[in-house]
Design an enzyme around this catalytic site. Structure first.
Site, PDB file in Angstrom:
ATOM      1  N   GLY A  11      71.843  25.317 -46.815  1.00  0.00           N
ATOM      2  CA  GLY A  11      71.913  24.699 -47.739  1.00  0.00           C
ATOM      3  C   GLY A  11      73.002  23.678 -48.006  1.00  0.00           C
ATOM      4  O   GLY A  11      73.447  23.359 -48.944  1.00  0.00           O
ATOM      5  N   SER A  12      73.760  23.439 -46.605  1.00  0.00           N
ATOM      6  CA  SER A  12      74.955  22.592 -46.897  1.00  0.00           C
ATOM      7  C   SER A  12      74.667  21.311 -47.114  1.00  0.00           C
ATOM      8  O   SER A  12      75.507  20.709 -48.223  1.00  0.00           O
ATOM      9  CB  SER A  12      75.930  22.808 -45.726  1.00  0.00           C
ATOM     10  OG  SER A  12      75.248  21.908 -44.504  1.00  0.00           O
ATOM     11  N   ARG A  62      48.255  27.096 -43.292  1.00  0.00           N
ATOM     12  CA  ARG A  62      49.475  26.037 -43.883  1.00  0.00           C
ATOM     13  C   ARG A  62      48.853  25.467 -45.077  1.00  0.00           C
ATOM     14  O   ARG A  62      49.860  24.954 -46.126  1.00  0.00           O
ATOM     15  CB  ARG A  62      49.424  25.093 -42.843  1.00  0.00           C
ATOM     16  CG  ARG A  62      50.818  24.444 -42.480  1.00  0.00           C
ATOM     17  CD  ARG A  62      50.964  23.350 -41.204  1.00  0.00           C
ATOM     18  NE  ARG A  62      51.271  24.350 -39.778  1.00  0.00           N
ATOM     19  CZ  ARG A  62      52.582  24.685 -39.796  1.00  0.00           C
ATOM     20  NH1 ARG A  62      53.501  24.290 -40.770  1.00  0.00           N
ATOM     21  NH2 ARG A  62      52.806  25.305 -38.612  1.00  0.00           N
ATOM     22  N   MET A  87      62.378  23.616 -43.077  1.00  0.00           N
ATOM     23  CA  MET A  87      61.933  23.835 -41.759  1.00  0.00           C
ATOM     24  C   MET A  87      60.526  23.978 -41.613  1.00  0.00           C
ATOM     25  O   MET A  87      60.144  24.883 -40.655  1.00  0.00           O
ATOM     26  CB  MET A  87      62.803  24.676 -40.964  1.00  0.00           C
ATOM     27  CG  MET A  87      64.327  24.442 -40.910  1.00  0.00           C
ATOM     28  SD  MET A  87      64.659  22.931 -40.375  1.00  0.00           S
ATOM     29  CE  MET A  87      64.617  22.963 -38.547  1.00  0.00           C
ATOM     30  N   ARG A  88      59.730  23.549 -42.518  1.00  0.00           N
ATOM     31  CA  ARG A  88      57.965  23.514 -42.369  1.00  0.00           C
ATOM     32  C   ARG A  88      57.434  22.241 -41.997  1.00  0.00           C
ATOM     33  O   ARG A  88      57.992  21.196 -42.649  1.00  0.00           O
ATOM     34  CB  ARG A  88      57.403  24.193 -43.480  1.00  0.00           C
ATOM     35  CG  ARG A  88      58.197  25.847 -43.600  1.00  0.00           C
ATOM     36  CD  ARG A  88      57.483  26.726 -43.082  1.00  0.00           C
ATOM     37  NE  ARG A  88      55.931  26.806 -42.971  1.00  0.00           N
ATOM     38  CZ  ARG A  88      55.180  27.505 -41.866  1.00  0.00           C
ATOM     39  NH1 ARG A  88      55.905  27.934 -40.812  1.00  0.00           N
ATOM     40  NH2 ARG A  88      54.018  27.281 -42.291  1.00  0.00           N
ATOM     41  N   ILE A  89      56.545  22.429 -40.995  1.00  0.00           N
ATOM     42  CA  ILE A  89      55.553  21.234 -41.187  1.00  0.00           C
ATOM     43  C   ILE A  89      54.809  21.178 -42.217  1.00  0.00           C
ATOM     44  O   ILE A  89      54.233  22.090 -42.635  1.00  0.00           O
ATOM     45  CB  ILE A  89      54.824  21.369 -39.883  1.00  0.00           C
ATOM     46  CG1 ILE A  89      55.897  21.297 -38.653  1.00  0.00           C
ATOM     47  CG2 ILE A  89      53.642  20.296 -39.716  1.00  0.00           C
ATOM     48  CD1 ILE A  89      55.193  21.364 -37.213  1.00  0.00           C
ATOM     49  N   LEU A  90      54.576  20.002 -42.750  1.00  0.00           N
ATOM     50  CA  LEU A  90      54.029  19.854 -44.151  1.00  0.00           C
ATOM     51  C   LEU A  90      52.517  19.124 -43.802  1.00  0.00           C
ATOM     52  O   LEU A  90      52.437  18.522 -42.704  1.00  0.00           O
ATOM     53  CB  LEU A  90      54.464  19.066 -45.045  1.00  0.00           C
ATOM     54  CG  LEU A  90      55.891  19.511 -45.741  1.00  0.00           C
ATOM     55  CD1 LEU A  90      56.641  18.396 -46.496  1.00  0.00           C
ATOM     56  CD2 LEU A  90      55.689  20.860 -46.891  1.00  0.00           C
ATOM     57  N   ASN A 104      63.412  12.905 -46.114  1.00  0.00           N
ATOM     58  CA  ASN A 104      64.101  14.104 -45.282  1.00  0.00           C
ATOM     59  C   ASN A 104      65.201  13.584 -44.496  1.00  0.00           C
ATOM     60  O   ASN A 104      65.231  12.404 -44.256  1.00  0.00           O
ATOM     61  CB  ASN A 104      62.597  14.488 -44.358  1.00  0.00           C
ATOM     62  CG  ASN A 104      63.364  15.654 -43.346  1.00  0.00           C
ATOM     63  OD1 ASN A 104      63.699  16.505 -43.826  1.00  0.00           O
ATOM     64  ND2 ASN A 104      62.807  15.288 -42.041  1.00  0.00           N
ATOM     65  N   HIS A 106      67.129  14.214 -40.954  1.00  0.00           N
ATOM     66  CA  HIS A 106      66.784  14.809 -39.514  1.00  0.00           C
ATOM     67  C   HIS A 106      67.902  14.539 -38.691  1.00  0.00           C
ATOM     68  O   HIS A 106      68.656  13.443 -38.657  1.00  0.00           O
ATOM     69  CB  HIS A 106      65.285  14.217 -38.872  1.00  0.00           C
ATOM     70  CG  HIS A 106      65.209  14.767 -37.526  1.00  0.00           C
ATOM     71  ND1 HIS A 106      64.355  15.839 -37.573  1.00  0.00           N
ATOM     72  CD2 HIS A 106      65.416  14.325 -36.306  1.00  0.00           C
ATOM     73  CE1 HIS A 106      64.545  16.152 -35.994  1.00  0.00           C
ATOM     74  NE2 HIS A 106      65.017  15.167 -35.438  1.00  0.00           N
ATOM     75  N   SER A 133      69.537  10.778 -39.341  1.00  0.00           N
ATOM     76  CA  SER A 133      68.693   9.924 -40.051  1.00  0.00           C
ATOM     77  C   SER A 133      67.945  10.477 -41.307  1.00  0.00           C
ATOM     78  O   SER A 133      67.674  11.549 -41.404  1.00  0.00           O
ATOM     79  CB  SER A 133      67.477   9.455 -38.969  1.00  0.00           C
ATOM     80  OG  SER A 133      67.862   9.076 -37.737  1.00  0.00           O
ATOM     81  N   GLU A 140      53.211  11.999 -40.205  1.00  0.00           N
ATOM     82  CA  GLU A 140      53.813  12.078 -38.597  1.00  0.00           C
ATOM     83  C   GLU A 140      55.038  12.893 -38.839  1.00  0.00           C
ATOM     84  O   GLU A 140      56.248  12.294 -39.469  1.00  0.00           O
ATOM     85  CB  GLU A 140      54.014  10.633 -38.058  1.00  0.00           C
ATOM     86  CG  GLU A 140      53.943  10.874 -36.677  1.00  0.00           C
ATOM     87  CD  GLU A 140      54.572   9.700 -35.949  1.00  0.00           C
ATOM     88  OE1 GLU A 140      55.378   9.569 -34.988  1.00  0.00           O
ATOM     89  OE2 GLU A 140      54.422   8.477 -36.647  1.00  0.00           O
ATOM     90  N   ASP A 142      58.798  13.929 -38.683  1.00  0.00           N
ATOM     91  CA  ASP A 142      60.024  13.266 -38.139  1.00  0.00           C
ATOM     92  C   ASP A 142      59.370  11.834 -37.924  1.00  0.00           C
ATOM     93  O   ASP A 142      60.327  11.199 -37.156  1.00  0.00           O
ATOM     94  CB  ASP A 142      60.728  13.831 -37.160  1.00  0.00           C
ATOM     95  CG  ASP A 142      61.189  15.336 -37.563  1.00  0.00           C
ATOM     96  OD1 ASP A 142      61.380  15.757 -38.686  1.00  0.00           O
ATOM     97  OD2 ASP A 142      61.365  16.323 -36.715  1.00  0.00           O
TER      98      ASP A 142
HETATM   99  C1  GRF Z   1      70.556  19.889 -41.043  1.00  0.00           C
HETATM  100  O1  GRF Z   1      71.203  19.616 -39.759  1.00  0.00           O
HETATM  101  C2  GRF Z   1      69.337  19.098 -41.237  1.00  0.00           C
HETATM  102  O2  GRF Z   1      69.369  17.843 -40.942  1.00  0.00           O
HETATM  103  C3  GRF Z   1      68.353  19.998 -40.529  1.00  0.00           C
HETATM  104  O3  GRF Z   1      68.554  21.159 -40.818  1.00  0.00           O
HETATM  105  C4  GRF Z   1      69.920  21.385 -41.002  1.00  0.00           C
HETATM  106  C5  GRF Z   1      70.071  21.870 -42.445  1.00  0.00           C
HETATM  107  O4  GRF Z   1      71.400  22.211 -42.688  1.00  0.00           O
HETATM  108  N1  GRF Z   1      66.932  19.599 -40.764  1.00  0.00           N
HETATM  109  P1  GRF Z   1      71.714  22.774 -44.424  1.00  0.00           P
HETATM  110  O5  GRF Z   1      70.810  23.810 -44.577  1.00  0.00           O
HETATM  111  O6  GRF Z   1      71.796  21.649 -45.021  1.00  0.00           O
HETATM  112  O7  GRF Z   1      73.205  23.558 -44.025  1.00  0.00           O
END
Ligand code: GRF
Length: 201
Positions: A11-12, A62, A87-90, A104, A106, A133, A140, A142
């Protein structure tokens, strides 16, 4: 503008959004994680933001997970849904429902390196540049229209960890900037194009 943030991990990016929220006219109504132990949930709690964890492993499909996620999200009636390391595919049903309001981040220069392990793959491919990005989320993976990117050089002695660290620094300024465009009403999805100030990006 009101928003819900979806996360899966540290969650940074969420933290940078929290820190910039008032500057970018965003009220974070809730943070939802598909992992109960995501550190990002603690970050949200420290800032007094309601949190929810829905463990995707508790659902048989899903579709079922997404339906629950959608019901929870709808309780907040958000104007924007921010995927910050989610990190889940929707499912297509979910992405269609929120088309045009879901962003999102990426960690690659899309369309290069969709999916996972982007930093290592960029090094292995001998790329000289890498980055992050922000895109509108479509069905689709990403693959939705790119709104903005931040690029950095790959250094000779970079490994995936050092590279990931420098990309993350870029992410932390890029995401709030793009969210602000959206909250200001300057950014839209039209068909399959991202539009900023009336012009296709
Ligand atoms: C980030 O690099 C983001 O682009 C990717 O996962 C990482 C998540 O980092 N999808 P954080 O949880 O925001 O620290």
């Amino acid at each position: 503008m009101k928003g819900v943030v979806l996360i899966s991990g540290s969650g940074s990016n969420l933290q940078s959004i929290i820190d910039n929220a008032s500057k970018i006219d965003l009220e974070i109504e809730a943070v939802i994680s598909n992992k109960e132990d995501a550190y990002g949930l603690k970050r949200a709690q420290k800032s007094g933001i309601p949190t929810h964890a829905i463990n995707h492993q508790q659902f048989s499909s899903r579709e079922e997970f997404d339906q629950n996620l959608s019901q929870l999200t709808d309780q907040y009636n958000p104007d924007i849904i921010i995927l910050a390391g989610f990190m889940r595919i929707l499912t297509t049903r979910f992405t269609k429902k929120y088309a045009g309001k879901m962003l999102n981040i990426h960690p690659s220069l899309l369309p290069k390196f969709q999916g996972l392990n982007t930093h290592q793959r960029a090094i292995d491919a001998g790329e000289s540049e890498h980055g992050a990005s922000i895109h509108f989320v479509t069905a689709e993976l990403d693959g939705g229209p790119v709104i903005a990117q931040s690029r950095i050089n790959i250094l000779a002695d970079d490994d995936s960890e050092s590279l990931a660290k420098r990309v993350l620094v870029e992410e932390h300024t890029l995401f709030p900037k793009v969210i602000h465009w959206f909250t200001q009403g300057r950014l839209h999805l039209k068909g399959n194009n991202a539009i900023l100030d009336g012009k296709a990006l």
